[in-house]
Design a protein around this motif. Structure first.
Motif, short mmCIF file in Angstrom:
data_model
loop_
_atom_site.label_atom_id
_atom_site.label_comp_id
_atom_site.label_asym_id
_atom_site.label_seq_id
_atom_site.Cartn_x
_atom_site.Cartn_y
_atom_site.Cartn_z
N ILE A 104 57.32 -31.53 55.15
CA ILE A 104 58.04 -31.41 56.41
C ILE A 104 58.29 -32.81 56.96
N GLY A 105 59.53 -33.08 57.33
CA GLY A 105 59.86 -34.38 57.90
C GLY A 105 60.24 -34.25 59.36
N ALA A 106 60.70 -35.35 59.93
CA ALA A 106 61.23 -35.30 61.29
C ALA A 106 62.40 -34.33 61.31
N GLU A 107 62.51 -33.56 62.38
CA GLU A 107 63.56 -32.54 62.48
C GLU A 107 64.84 -33.21 62.97
N ARG A 108 65.67 -33.68 62.02
CA ARG A 108 66.88 -34.42 62.35
C ARG A 108 68.07 -33.87 61.58
N ALA A 109 69.26 -34.15 62.11
CA ALA A 109 70.49 -33.69 61.48
C ALA A 109 70.78 -34.50 60.22
N VAL A 110 71.54 -33.90 59.32
CA VAL A 110 71.99 -34.59 58.11
C VAL A 110 72.84 -35.79 58.50
N LEU A 111 72.66 -36.91 57.80
CA LEU A 111 73.48 -38.09 58.05
C LEU A 111 74.87 -37.90 57.46
N PRO A 112 75.92 -38.36 58.14
CA PRO A 112 77.26 -38.31 57.55
C PRO A 112 77.29 -39.11 56.25
N LEU A 113 77.95 -38.56 55.24
CA LEU A 113 77.96 -39.20 53.92
C LEU A 113 79.38 -39.38 53.43
N GLY A 114 79.71 -40.60 53.06
CA GLY A 114 80.97 -40.89 52.40
C GLY A 114 80.74 -41.08 50.91
N PRO A 115 81.80 -41.14 50.12
CA PRO A 115 81.66 -41.24 48.67
C PRO A 115 80.95 -42.51 48.21
N ASP A 116 80.98 -43.55 49.01
CA ASP A 116 80.36 -44.82 48.60
C ASP A 116 79.03 -45.08 49.31
N ASP A 117 78.55 -44.10 50.05
CA ASP A 117 77.28 -44.29 50.77
C ASP A 117 76.11 -44.25 49.80
N PRO A 118 75.03 -44.99 50.10
CA PRO A 118 73.87 -45.01 49.21
C PRO A 118 73.16 -43.65 49.19
N ALA A 119 72.52 -43.35 48.05
CA ALA A 119 71.89 -42.05 47.86
C ALA A 119 70.72 -41.81 48.81
N TRP A 120 70.07 -42.88 49.27
CA TRP A 120 68.91 -42.68 50.14
C TRP A 120 69.27 -42.04 51.47
#
Length: 350
Positions: A104-120
């Motif tokens: 279980i992690g911090a309860e946060r929204a998914v980060l916006p992801l573009g095609p060139d964004d890092p996998a982390w």
């Protein structure tokens, strides 16, 4: 074999509420301990015995759910590495760990992801919660808040111990630090195929807090032997992660540790809480005072575990090698790009 308990005991109240003398003594003891064994018991971390018992009560209730209910929350549903893992489905140093757990992690929204964004950036996102156990979520998020505060206070003491300004780590942990809880159940040895509850490893984050119920099993590798760290009422076990080893050029050392499966006829419950800087934090090595720099041992080089000074990258490499089912489903592009080969049977439900 482990030995009798020899880890030091510190009280965070000496630093948070003590006078100048108690604060200075705490910082000095913390410096010696963090440079040496890298593990210690901590009192005054913000949780009393009644709260700890309640936490293990809801943890027990979760693990006693029907297997189908737990499997509905399996981690392979989540690109954020959140959810339930069966016994034998997590890997440490290439071997299966005989424990079941929910991450279980911090309860946060998914980060916006573009095609060139890092996998982390895929690591942030919502948790999976069990239906019918509303107290479970409340208890887990409550202890997450308590241990985050304790960790931030401890980091301020560590900054002073390393000859830095007291707020040296504040910015890296501001806003959205990585908060990660594992609730874990280790079955007795009559139910498992090896005594590896979890294999020898270092933690990839910054600080780890381990709250134990009543059954021992945690062991620390120090001075060429395994030291037992059994449950001690009113305390949490604290150890340092790879981030602090990197930042201090090895003056602080992330220490190998493991859990041995409990004896037949028993099981073991524990909670591990991992506190790390924000996912995007890339931290430069600290300019240590000369007297500490002379004692820095350099970062330990292990070809099986290459350390990197970036939170997201360091955490992702650990997750990928531990949870092959999630890696194959959501990170196939990373596996191909990095040439990572996973064990064929890792993460497969029996």
């Amino acid at each position: 074999m482990g030995t009798e308990q020899t880890l030091p005991i510190l009280d965070l109240n000496d630093f948070v509420r003590g006078d100048a003398g108690r604060r200075a003594a705490f910082v000095s003891t913390l410096r010696d301990t963090a440079h040496g064994v890298g593990f210690f018991y901590l009192r005054g971390f913000g949780l009393d015995e009644a709260q700890a018992r309640a936490l293990f009560g809801v943890s027990r209730a979760f693990f006693e759910l029907p297997q189908a209910d737990k499997d509905a929350l399996r981690m392979s549903n989540s690109p954020h590495f959140r959810g339930y893992t069966r016994e034998g489905d997590e890997i440490t140093r290439g071997q299966k760990d005989w424990r079941e757990q929910i991450d279980i992690g911090a309860e946060r929204a998914v980060l916006p992801l573009g095609p060139d964004d890092p996998a982390w950036k895929r690591l942030q996102g919502p948790n999976q919660w069990p239906d019918g156990l509303p107290e479970f979520r409340l208890r887990v998020l409550d202890i997450q808040a308590h241990l985050t505060l304790a960790g931030q206070q401890l980091l301020r003491a560590l900054a002073l111990a390393l000859g830095q300004p007291v707020d040296r780590f504040d910015e890296a942990f501001a806003g959205t630090p990585v908060q990660h809880i594992k609730l874990i159940r280790y079955p007795g040895q009559e139910q498992v195929r090896s005594a590896q509850g979890v294999g020898a490893h270092k933690d990839s984050g910054c600080l780890t807090f381990v709250l134990q119920d009543v059954q021992p099993g945690l062991q620390v590798y120090y001075q060429d032997r395994w030291i037992d760290a059994p449950p001690l009422p009113g305390t949490v076990v604290v150890n340092l992660g790879e981030v602090l080893e990197i930042l201090s050029n090895g003056y602080l050392r992330a220490t190998l540790h493991r859990v041995v499966s409990p004896p037949a006829g028993t099981d073991r419950l524990s909670l591990a809480f991992f506190l790390s800087p924000r996912l995007d934090a890339a931290l430069p090595e600290l300019p240590l005072p000369p007297e500490l720099a002379r004692q820095a041992r350099g970062v330990e080089r292990d070809p099986r575990n290459v350390l990197v000074p970036h939170t997201g990258l360091n955490l992702l490499k650990g997750r990928l090698r531990s949870h092959a089912d999630v890696a194959r489903r959501f990170y196939a592009d990373v596996l191909a790009r990095e040439g990572i080969v996973l064990p064929e049977d890792a993460g497969a439900y029996n």
